[in-house]
Design a protein around this motif. Structure first.
Motif, PDB file in Angstrom:
ATOM      1  N   VAL A  90       0.829  -1.202   0.000  1.00  0.00           N
ATOM      2  CA  VAL A  90       0.000   0.000   0.000  1.00  0.00           C
ATOM      3  C   VAL A  90       0.873   1.265   0.000  1.00  0.00           C
ATOM      4  CG1 VAL A  90      -0.260   0.219   2.512  1.00  0.00           C
ATOM      5  CG2 VAL A  90      -2.054   1.037   1.038  1.00  0.00           C
ATOM      6  N   THR A  91       0.436   2.242  -0.765  1.00  0.00           N
ATOM      7  CA  THR A  91       1.106   3.537  -0.792  1.00  0.00           C
ATOM      8  C   THR A  91       0.344   4.485   0.122  1.00  0.00           C
ATOM      9  OG1 THR A  91       1.771   3.150  -3.076  1.00  0.00           O
ATOM     10  CG2 THR A  91       1.884   5.411  -2.275  1.00  0.00           C
ATOM     11  N   LEU A  92       1.006   4.951   1.154  1.00  0.00           N
ATOM     12  CA  LEU A  92       0.354   5.822   2.131  1.00  0.00           C
ATOM     13  C   LEU A  92       0.400   7.277   1.668  1.00  0.00           C
ATOM     14  CD1 LEU A  92       1.836   4.266   5.380  1.00  0.00           C
ATOM     15  CD2 LEU A  92      -0.427   3.919   4.435  1.00  0.00           C
ATOM     16  N   PRO A  93      -0.560   8.093   2.116  1.00  0.00           N
ATOM     17  CA  PRO A  93      -0.515   9.517   1.795  1.00  0.00           C
ATOM     18  C   PRO A  93       0.772  10.158   2.325  1.00  0.00           C
ATOM     19  CG  PRO A  93      -2.637   8.922   2.753  1.00  0.00           C
ATOM     20  CD  PRO A  93      -1.751   7.725   2.876  1.00  0.00           C
ATOM     21  N   LEU A  94       1.238  11.183   1.652  1.00  0.00           N
ATOM     22  CA  LEU A  94       2.507  11.811   2.013  1.00  0.00           C
ATOM     23  C   LEU A  94       2.468  12.525   3.361  1.00  0.00           C
ATOM     24  CD1 LEU A  94       3.532  13.223  -1.482  1.00  0.00           C
ATOM     25  CD2 LEU A  94       4.429  11.203  -0.319  1.00  0.00           C
ATOM     26  N   ASP A  95       1.286  12.887   3.836  1.00  0.00           N
ATOM     27  CA  ASP A  95       1.192  13.630   5.089  1.00  0.00           C
ATOM     28  C   ASP A  95       1.208  12.733   6.336  1.00  0.00           C
ATOM     29  OD1 ASP A  95      -1.290  12.580   4.450  1.00  0.00           O
ATOM     30  OD2 ASP A  95      -2.395  14.207   5.414  1.00  0.00           O
ATOM     31  N   ILE A  96       1.331  11.441   6.157  1.00  0.00           N
ATOM     32  CA  ILE A  96       1.354  10.516   7.298  1.00  0.00           C
ATOM     33  C   ILE A  96       2.769  10.451   7.860  1.00  0.00           C
ATOM     34  CG2 ILE A  96       1.173   8.098   7.951  1.00  0.00           C
ATOM     35  CD1 ILE A  96      -1.359   7.916   6.628  1.00  0.00           C
ATOM     36  N   LEU A  97       2.852  10.633   9.173  1.00  0.00           N
ATOM     37  CA  LEU A  97       4.139  10.545   9.847  1.00  0.00           C
ATOM     38  C   LEU A  97       4.489   9.082  10.127  1.00  0.00           C
ATOM     39  CD1 LEU A  97       3.596  13.413  12.440  1.00  0.00           C
ATOM     40  CD2 LEU A  97       4.851  13.533  10.286  1.00  0.00           C
ATOM     41  N   SER A  98       5.739   8.761  10.031  1.00  0.00           N
ATOM     42  CA  SER A  98       6.276   7.417  10.300  1.00  0.00           C
ATOM     43  C   SER A  98       5.570   6.315   9.515  1.00  0.00           C
ATOM     44  CB  SER A  98       6.200   7.107  11.798  1.00  0.00           C
ATOM     45  OG  SER A  98       6.900   8.052  12.548  1.00  0.00           O
ATOM     46  N   PRO A  99       5.541   6.409   8.198  1.00  0.00           N
ATOM     47  CA  PRO A  99       4.859   5.375   7.406  1.00  0.00           C
ATOM     48  C   PRO A  99       5.508   3.996   7.540  1.00  0.00           C
ATOM     49  CG  PRO A  99       6.120   6.823   5.974  1.00  0.00           C
ATOM     50  CD  PRO A  99       6.167   7.418   7.344  1.00  0.00           C
ATOM     51  N   GLU A 100       6.750   3.943   7.967  1.00  0.00           N
ATOM     52  CA  GLU A 100       7.425   2.652   8.122  1.00  0.00           C
ATOM     53  C   GLU A 100       6.814   1.811   9.243  1.00  0.00           C
ATOM     54  OE1 GLU A 100       9.533   5.607  10.744  1.00  0.00           O
ATOM     55  OE2 GLU A 100       8.805   5.640   8.694  1.00  0.00           O
TER      56      GLU A 100
END
Length: 131
Positions: A90-100
């Motif tokens: 899944v590709t998360l939105p760019l504004d999400i912190l700590s996507p890892e």
């Protein structure tokens, strides 16, 4: 009918596990993924997963093929493992912190429906008469 009661009960346990795990994970790491993973999604996935397993059990029972339950369980478990690919892809939105940290939240939830179903299975199995 008992298979679908089993599926509904397992769904409830799975949803509860998802919500509890999400709360612990988000509080521990101080993150918020509610824009991508919310209660409705967890509820829908848990109910769908548990009811599909219940349908498989019901069909095998109706057709008198209880000997295939073990193979069915293996198939369900393999599908549960392969579904882990989804949170990794899944590709998360760019504004999400700590996507890892997202896979650490989402991947374990893929096992909750199967675990809930198998955990309460002994309570729904019919006892065989002994002579």
């Amino acid at each position: 009918m008992r298979f679908f009661i089993h599926g509904g009960t397992a769904s409830s346990l799975s949803v509860a596990a998802c919500v509890i795990y999400k709360e612990i994970y988000t509080k521990t790491f101080d993150i918020d993924f509610t824009s991508v993973l919310n209660i409705k999604g967890m509820f829908g996935a848990s109910v769908l997963g548990c009811m599909l397993i219940a349908l498989g059990y019901a069909l095998l029972n109706k057709w008198g093929q209880q000997k295939w339950i073990g193979f069915f369980n293996i198939i369900v478990t393999v599908l549960s493992f392969t579904s882990m690919i989804t949170p990794l892809a899944v590709t998360l939105p760019l504004d999400i912190l700590s996507p890892e940290l997202f896979p650490g939240l989402a991947i374990p939830m893929h096992f909750f429906p199967v675990l809930a179903f198998y955990t309460i299975l002994p309570f729904f199995e019919r006892k065989k008469a002994t002579s």
